[in-house]
Design a protein around this motif. Structure first.
Motif, PDB file in Angstrom:
ATOM      1  N   GLY A   1       2.991  36.084 -38.780  1.00 36.34           N
ATOM      2  CA  GLY A   1       3.871  36.424 -39.842  1.00 36.34           C
ATOM      3  C   GLY A   1       3.748  37.756 -40.502  1.00 36.34           C
ATOM      4  O   GLY A   1       4.373  38.216 -41.477  1.00 36.34           O
ATOM      5  N   LYS A   2       3.365  38.803 -39.410  1.00 30.36           N
ATOM      6  CA  LYS A   2       3.046  39.993 -40.063  1.00 30.36           C
ATOM      7  C   LYS A   2       4.587  40.687 -40.225  1.00 30.36           C
ATOM      8  O   LYS A   2       4.708  41.289 -41.238  1.00 30.36           O
ATOM      9  CB  LYS A   2       2.485  40.843 -38.738  1.00 30.36           C
ATOM     10  N   SER A   3       5.472  40.745 -39.348  1.00 34.72           N
ATOM     11  CA  SER A   3       6.613  41.228 -39.369  1.00 34.72           C
ATOM     12  C   SER A   3       7.552  40.518 -40.778  1.00 34.72           C
ATOM     13  O   SER A   3       8.291  41.327 -41.337  1.00 34.72           O
ATOM     14  CB  SER A   3       7.584  40.908 -38.293  1.00 34.72           C
ATOM     15  N   THR A   4       7.353  39.350 -40.904  1.00 38.45           N
ATOM     16  CA  THR A   4       8.102  38.795 -41.929  1.00 38.45           C
ATOM     17  C   THR A   4       7.389  39.292 -43.210  1.00 38.45           C
ATOM     18  O   THR A   4       8.101  39.575 -44.206  1.00 38.45           O
ATOM     19  CB  THR A   4       7.652  37.091 -42.142  1.00 38.45           C
ATOM     20  N   LEU A   5       6.215  39.545 -43.324  1.00 38.53           N
ATOM     21  CA  LEU A   5       5.479  39.853 -44.684  1.00 38.53           C
ATOM     22  C   LEU A   5       5.816  41.375 -45.085  1.00 38.53           C
ATOM     23  O   LEU A   5       6.063  41.972 -46.013  1.00 38.53           O
ATOM     24  CB  LEU A   5       3.837  40.089 -44.553  1.00 38.53           C
TER      25      LEU A   5
ATOM     26  N   PHE B   1      -0.287  54.361 -45.853  1.00 39.35           N
ATOM     27  CA  PHE B   1       0.139  53.637 -44.614  1.00 39.35           C
ATOM     28  C   PHE B   1      -0.368  52.204 -44.557  1.00 39.35           C
ATOM     29  O   PHE B   1      -1.500  52.072 -45.031  1.00 39.35           O
ATOM     30  CB  PHE B   1       0.078  54.380 -43.392  1.00 39.35           C
ATOM     31  N   LEU B   2       0.600  51.297 -44.208  1.00 38.65           N
ATOM     32  CA  LEU B   2       0.279  49.801 -43.826  1.00 38.65           C
ATOM     33  C   LEU B   2       0.916  49.626 -42.554  1.00 38.65           C
ATOM     34  O   LEU B   2       2.112  50.034 -42.297  1.00 38.65           O
ATOM     35  CB  LEU B   2       0.862  48.933 -44.781  1.00 38.65           C
ATOM     36  N   VAL B   3       0.102  49.515 -41.636  1.00 36.58           N
ATOM     37  CA  VAL B   3       0.362  49.549 -40.015  1.00 36.58           C
ATOM     38  C   VAL B   3       0.306  48.347 -39.266  1.00 36.58           C
ATOM     39  O   VAL B   3      -0.758  47.761 -39.343  1.00 36.58           O
ATOM     40  CB  VAL B   3      -0.812  50.791 -39.320  1.00 36.58           C
ATOM     41  N   ILE B   4       1.454  47.839 -38.880  1.00 40.19           N
ATOM     42  CA  ILE B   4       1.349  46.545 -37.941  1.00 40.19           C
ATOM     43  C   ILE B   4       1.158  47.551 -36.504  1.00 40.19           C
ATOM     44  O   ILE B   4       2.225  48.197 -36.347  1.00 40.19           O
ATOM     45  CB  ILE B   4       2.596  45.854 -38.067  1.00 40.19           C
ATOM     46  N   GLU B   5       0.412  46.757 -35.553  1.00 40.72           N
ATOM     47  CA  GLU B   5       0.040  47.485 -34.247  1.00 40.72           C
ATOM     48  C   GLU B   5      -0.723  46.503 -33.550  1.00 40.72           C
ATOM     49  O   GLU B   5      -1.591  45.983 -33.992  1.00 40.72           O
ATOM     50  CB  GLU B   5      -0.594  48.803 -34.528  1.00 40.72           C
TER      51      GLU B   5
END
Length: 255
Positions: free
Chosen positions: A42-46, A206-210
């Motif tokens: 659900g990372k990208s949805t959030l 920054f909030l980072v999805i990686e």
């Protein structure tokens, strides 16, 4: 330190499928916070909900204490909340420098009235925007390709350009969506260095999805682990890497 992003009990479903389930996270001002989790967590949805690209079903989102729940992305842009994308969104038929010059809102040249009757104002502002764009393109290390069409840049150069675009406005919080994807190790090092400088020298949060754990380990503290749309655990990268729940979520139970 106070939270600049405060996500409170957010829910989001598509049809009958719950993608975000009672999710609450806080991003402290001045931090580089990592958001990781297995595919489908659900990372990208959030991210899309925080950035105003998707409405939430219930819950609240605050930006520096102000409620921004379901505000559109263009409004959040003016409040200093920006995001980058896993696939760069450059204007391919414009130069790298022109891509940066397009970013600042409310430019006088966009007004037909000003273009006709106030050309000196238009010219003065355009010169200031160009000066700023040249400073930014030097900062991100792309001066040598400033006049190259953005569509001809490498994947890593496009990611650097996306980062540079956040510098052309009054950014406060930047959401980075898998900025390492498709980037060679040399340019990835440049990206990480620039993120660190923006955080340290200019106060960016920054909030980072990686998925690149080496990048997360170097940049992020704290790290939040999402699983099945909810926060599983939060802590330092060392705590996360040694957490049995996280290991099981990524790799499955030991046989």
């Amino acid at each position: 330190m106070a939270a600049i992003i405060d996500v409170q009990h957010v829910h989001k479903a598509f049809g009958g499928l719950k993608v975000i389930n009672d999710c609450s996270i806080q991003v402290e001002q001045g931090s580089i916070t990592g958001l990781i989790g297995p595919n489908g967590a659900g990372k990208s949805t959030l991210f899309n909900i925080i950035a105003g690209a998707l409405p939430l079903d219930s819950g609240r989102i605050l930006l520096d204490g102000e409620e921004i729940t379901n505000r559109p992305a263009n409004e959040l842009f003016h409040k200093g909340l920006l995001r980058t994308f896993q696939i760069a969104h450059e204007f391919s038929h414009m130069t790298a420098l022109e891509n940066l010059m397009m970013v600042p809102p409310d430019q006088a040249g966009e007004s037909l009235f000003d273009a006709w009757f106030k050309p000196s104002r238009v010219n003065h502002q355009e010169a200031e925007v160009r000066r700023r764009a040249l400073e930014v393109i030097d900062f991100i290390g792309l001066h040598h390709v400033r006049n190259e069409l953005a569509g001809n840049l490498s994947g890593g150069q496009k990611k650097l350009l996306e980062l540079g675009r956040t510098m052309m406005t009054d950014a406060r919080v930047v959401l980075l969506d898998e900025i390492a994807a498709g980037v060679n190790r040399t340019l990835l090092g440049d990206l990480v260095t620039n993120i660190e400088r923006l955080n340290r020298e200019m106060g960016y949060t920054f909030l980072v999805i990686e998925h690149d754990m080496d990048m997360i380990a170097r940049l992020c503290d704290p790290v939040i682990v999402l699983a099945q749309g909810s926060v599983m655990v939060e802590g330092s990268i060392e705590e996360i890497q040694n957490n049995p729940q996280v290991i099981e979520a990524y790799f499955g139970a030991a046989s």
